[in-house]
Write an enzyme that holds these catalytic residues in place. Structure first.
Site, PDB file in Angstrom:
ATOM      1  N   HIS A  45      34.089   1.343  54.079  1.00 53.91           N
ATOM      2  CA  HIS A  45      35.126   0.315  54.291  1.00 53.91           C
ATOM      3  C   HIS A  45      36.512   0.849  54.004  1.00 53.91           C
ATOM      4  CE1 HIS A  45      31.720  -2.310  54.382  1.00 53.91           C
ATOM      5  NE2 HIS A  45      31.376  -1.993  53.160  1.00 53.91           N
TER       6      HIS A  45
ATOM      7  N   HIS B 226      41.965   3.046  46.275  1.00 54.75           N
ATOM      8  CA  HIS B 226      41.568   3.061  47.681  1.00 54.75           C
ATOM      9  C   HIS B 226      42.690   2.395  48.471  1.00 54.75           C
ATOM     10  CE1 HIS B 226      40.400  -0.884  46.244  1.00 54.75           C
ATOM     11  NE2 HIS B 226      40.712  -1.275  47.472  1.00 54.75           N
TER      12      HIS B 226
ATOM     13  N   HIS C  49      43.993   0.121  52.307  1.00 54.33           N
ATOM     14  CA  HIS C  49      43.724  -0.691  53.497  1.00 54.33           C
ATOM     15  C   HIS C  49      44.839  -0.355  54.479  1.00 54.33           C
ATOM     16  CE1 HIS C  49      40.989  -3.294  51.052  1.00 54.33           C
ATOM     17  NE2 HIS C  49      41.775  -2.833  50.095  1.00 54.33           N
TER      18      HIS C  49
ATOM     19  N   GLU D 292      47.378  -5.934  52.979  1.00 53.26           N
ATOM     20  CA  GLU D 292      46.604  -7.165  52.717  1.00 53.26           C
ATOM     21  C   GLU D 292      47.561  -8.267  52.263  1.00 53.26           C
ATOM     22  OE1 GLU D 292      42.967  -5.858  50.386  1.00 53.26           O
ATOM     23  OE2 GLU D 292      42.251  -6.317  52.392  1.00 53.26           O
TER      24      GLU D 292
ATOM     25  N   HIS E 193      45.568   0.329  46.529  1.00 53.44           N
ATOM     26  CA  HIS E 193      45.079  -0.467  45.398  1.00 53.44           C
ATOM     27  C   HIS E 193      44.577   0.442  44.281  1.00 53.44           C
ATOM     28  CE1 HIS E 193      44.255  -4.154  48.196  1.00 53.44           C
ATOM     29  NE2 HIS E 193      45.513  -4.072  47.802  1.00 53.44           N
TER      30      HIS E 193
ATOM     31  N   THR F 178      39.436  -8.331  47.409  1.00 51.65           N
ATOM     32  CA  THR F 178      39.771  -8.731  48.787  1.00 51.65           C
ATOM     33  C   THR F 178      38.666  -8.382  49.783  1.00 51.65           C
ATOM     34  OG1 THR F 178      40.795  -6.617  49.318  1.00 51.65           O
ATOM     35  CG2 THR F 178      42.214  -8.339  48.338  1.00 51.65           C
ATOM     36  N   THR F 179      37.554  -7.828  49.240  1.00 48.58           N
ATOM     37  CA  THR F 179      36.391  -7.633  50.109  1.00 48.58           C
ATOM     38  C   THR F 179      35.183  -8.210  49.380  1.00 48.58           C
ATOM     39  OG1 THR F 179      35.487  -5.565  49.182  1.00 48.58           O
ATOM     40  CG2 THR F 179      37.352  -5.356  50.689  1.00 48.58           C
TER      41      THR F 179
END
Ligand SMILES: NS(=O)(=O)c1ccc2c(c1)[C@H]1CCC[C@H]1[C@@H](c1ccc(O)cc1Cl)N2
Ligand SMILES: [Zn+2]
Length: 259
Positions: free
Chosen positions: A66, A94, A96, A106, A119, A201-202
């Site tokens: 992801h 990690h 996004h 995000e 993040h 957020t996941t």
């Protein structure tokens, strides 16, 4: 349900089926409405946010299907600001990002999306014994959100972006023998931020995160952003647009440390 992801068939609008908390009271990310954020002076001064990270001597990178994740082994500590005296330990970081520069973060600021969001995930080592013990507690985690905008290359991020080509497929891992100082991934201004109580957020979307989102973005080069977009996810597609859109603020207030 097929494994969660970011496609139409398994993306954020479907997560509520397997993870009902997706429609909970403190979900993340959110749109930060700058005029509605409340200035909170007590997160300044003696109680300023402080990071005390130890540079990693080797860097463990994982394509977890992801995102691209860097597992932290040293004892980095985050405290102060909304965290009070509790010491939160850096566990991993990690990112996004989008398929193009106009989307990918995000959190949004007055509806503005950045190209990516980094993040840094910490767990409350003052109150819990491990990340796994903290991950579901309401004061278990603290995540630093750093907006990323296209510009000059970020030297400290080179160790990740230069190795994305070797981490193409989901599950790929590698250890790079180099130093990495997480402090150098932060914007120069770490006094101005928004903070609020939210969630992962996941999936599993646990409502355990004190979010601290810095106002000042950092720059990554176009090549560094392209390296992220060439990663491959657990469905074998290009890992792009791996961001959750903003969730409802509900009964929450966003605080800010600047006027
Ligand atoms: N976008 S984010 O920063 O809000 C975010 C969202 C979900 C997850 C993570 C980070 C990371 C952070 C550490 C655990 C990992 C993951 C997870 C893995 C294994 C687990 O057993 C539990 C968890 Cl939570 N899930
Ligand atoms: Zn994240």
């Amino acid at each position: 349900m097929a494994h969660w992801g970011y496609m139409t068939t398994n993306g954020p609008s479907t997560w509520g089926k397997d993870f009902p908390i997706a429609n909970g009271e403190r979900q993340s990310p959110i749109d930060i409405v700058t005029t509605a954020a409340e200035y909170d002076s007590d997160v300044l001064g003696s109680n300023a946010l402080s990071t005390n990270y130890t540079p990693e001597s080797e860097v463990k990178l994982v394509n977890n299907g992801h995102s691209i994740m860097c597992q932290i082994t040293k004892k980095g500590v985050l405290t102060g600001g909304p965290l009070g005296k509790d010491e939160y330990r850096l566990e991993q970081f990690h990112l996004h990002w989008g398929a193009e520069d106009n989307r990918g973060s995000e959190h949004t600021v007055d509806g503005k999306m950045y190209a990516s969001e980094l993040h840094l995930v910490h767990w409350n080592a003052s109150k819990y014994s491990s990340f796994a013990d903290a991950v579901q507690k309401p004061d278990g985690l603290a995540v630093l959100g750093i907006f990323i905008t296209p510009g000059v290359a970020c030297n400290q991020f080179k160790v990740i972006s230069d190795n994305c080509g070797k981490l193409k497929t989901s599950g790929a891992e590698m250890t790079v023998d180099t130093t990495l100082d997480p402090t150098l991934l932060l914007p120069s201004n770490t006094s101005d931020y928004w903070t609020y109580l939210g969630s992962l957020t996941t999936p599993p979307l646990f409502e355990s995160v004190t979010w601290i989102v810095f106002k000042e973005p950092v720059e990554y080069s176009k090549e560094q952003l392209l390296a992220l977009r060439n990663l491959v996810d657990s469905d074998g597609n290009h890992m792009q647009d791996n961001y959750r859109p903003p969730a409802a603020l509900k009964q929450r207030k966003v605080k800010k440390t600047f006027t």
